[in-house]
Design a protein around this motif. Sequence first.
Motif, PDB file in Angstrom:
ATOM      1  N   VAL A  94       7.120 -38.608  -2.806  1.00 21.74           N
ATOM      2  CA  VAL A  94       7.608 -39.552  -1.794  1.00 21.74           C
ATOM      3  C   VAL A  94       7.171 -39.101  -0.404  1.00 21.74           C
ATOM      4  O   VAL A  94       6.749 -39.902   0.439  1.00 21.74           O
ATOM      5  CB  VAL A  94       9.140 -39.692  -1.872  1.00 21.74           C
ATOM      6  N   GLY A  95       7.292 -37.787  -0.146  1.00 27.37           N
ATOM      7  CA  GLY A  95       6.821 -37.222   1.120  1.00 27.37           C
ATOM      8  C   GLY A  95       7.643 -37.596   2.336  1.00 27.37           C
ATOM      9  O   GLY A  95       7.141 -37.537   3.458  1.00 27.37           O
ATOM     10  N   ALA A 122       7.208 -29.126  -3.212  1.00 27.04           N
ATOM     11  CA  ALA A 122       7.906 -30.051  -2.311  1.00 27.04           C
ATOM     12  C   ALA A 122       7.979 -29.465  -0.904  1.00 27.04           C
ATOM     13  O   ALA A 122       7.785 -30.176   0.084  1.00 27.04           O
ATOM     14  CB  ALA A 122       9.303 -30.345  -2.837  1.00 27.04           C
ATOM     15  N   ALA A 123       8.248 -28.179  -0.810  1.00 24.28           N
ATOM     16  CA  ALA A 123       8.429 -27.546   0.501  1.00 24.28           C
ATOM     17  C   ALA A 123       7.176 -27.637   1.360  1.00 24.28           C
ATOM     18  O   ALA A 123       7.255 -27.947   2.557  1.00 24.28           O
ATOM     19  CB  ALA A 123       8.846 -26.090   0.322  1.00 24.28           C
ATOM     20  N   VAL A 124       6.012 -27.371   0.766  1.00 28.99           N
ATOM     21  CA  VAL A 124       4.793 -27.372   1.586  1.00 28.99           C
ATOM     22  C   VAL A 124       4.407 -28.788   2.026  1.00 28.99           C
ATOM     23  O   VAL A 124       3.728 -28.961   3.038  1.00 28.99           O
ATOM     24  CB  VAL A 124       3.615 -26.686   0.857  1.00 28.99           C
ATOM     25  N   VAL A 125       4.871 -29.787   1.288  1.00 28.10           N
ATOM     26  CA  VAL A 125       4.638 -31.179   1.692  1.00 28.10           C
ATOM     27  C   VAL A 125       5.585 -31.588   2.813  1.00 28.10           C
ATOM     28  O   VAL A 125       5.187 -32.280   3.759  1.00 28.10           O
ATOM     29  CB  VAL A 125       4.815 -32.123   0.479  1.00 28.10           C
ATOM     30  N   LEU A 126       6.833 -31.147   2.736  1.00 28.75           N
ATOM     31  CA  LEU A 126       7.885 -31.656   3.614  1.00 28.75           C
ATOM     32  C   LEU A 126       8.144 -30.815   4.857  1.00 28.75           C
ATOM     33  O   LEU A 126       8.709 -31.315   5.834  1.00 28.75           O
ATOM     34  CB  LEU A 126       9.191 -31.780   2.818  1.00 28.75           C
ATOM     35  N   ALA A 127       7.758 -29.552   4.856  1.00 27.36           N
ATOM     36  CA  ALA A 127       8.129 -28.649   5.958  1.00 27.36           C
ATOM     37  C   ALA A 127       7.514 -29.083   7.287  1.00 27.36           C
ATOM     38  O   ALA A 127       6.299 -29.288   7.369  1.00 27.36           O
ATOM     39  CB  ALA A 127       7.697 -27.231   5.635  1.00 27.36           C
ATOM     40  N   PRO A 128       8.314 -29.173   8.335  1.00 27.18           N
ATOM     41  CA  PRO A 128       7.763 -29.431   9.677  1.00 27.18           C
ATOM     42  C   PRO A 128       6.908 -28.249  10.121  1.00 27.18           C
ATOM     43  O   PRO A 128       7.077 -27.123   9.636  1.00 27.18           O
ATOM     44  CB  PRO A 128       9.020 -29.559  10.560  1.00 27.18           C
TER      45      PRO A 128
END
Length: 218
Positions: A94-95, A122-128
């Motif tokens: 989803v991102g 998921a973390a590497v996609v979502l992390a600011p």
Amino acid sequence: MTMPDTVRAFRALENGDASVRLRAAMAVGTAPDPAFVDKLLERCAVEPEFFVRDMLTWALTRHPSSTTVPRLVEELGSEHAQARSQALHTLSKVGDPRAWPAITRELLTGADDEVARSAWRAAVVLAPEDERPELAAVLASQLGRGDRAMRQSLSRALIALGEVILPVLRAARANPDPGVRVHAIATERLLRDPDAGFEFAIEEAKRIMVLGAKGQEE
């Protein structure tokens, strides 16, 4: 969908034949309806077939993230590892950055390998951007963990963060565990040369370790 169609789709998602479940998930994704979100999540938690789970994830991504993300975040607290792992996998697809605060250290470092692996992705996609150095440090704490596939997954996640990982990889070279040191050296090699291949990078890291040990002896 009409009510009879919805009932038929619900039943098909629970059919004993995996191909029927696959077609049902595809149909739900083709004609998304908020009424299906909870059912799709329920199936994600128990579906035994990988290819059906992947279609369930696709079906969820076809629904508005404003509907799916809050429910996916709720699933991260499930007592069932597959529910957590699949929710993390879906969040990575989803991102939506609103899910980032739900990717906790507990998920990233937990004992269940599939949950941890899904949390890394998921973390590497979502992390600011400003959270990435801290994320790199948490991921680096897992260097040396698990089998070859697990270590390769961690290297891929770290590399996706880019140059920010260099300080934590270099610090890991001083770790007393040789498995951690090899993994750190190999990951840095792959960051520099993504085409090197994981096995080659690991073998090269082992040679560097041996040469370093011989140099100290001399």
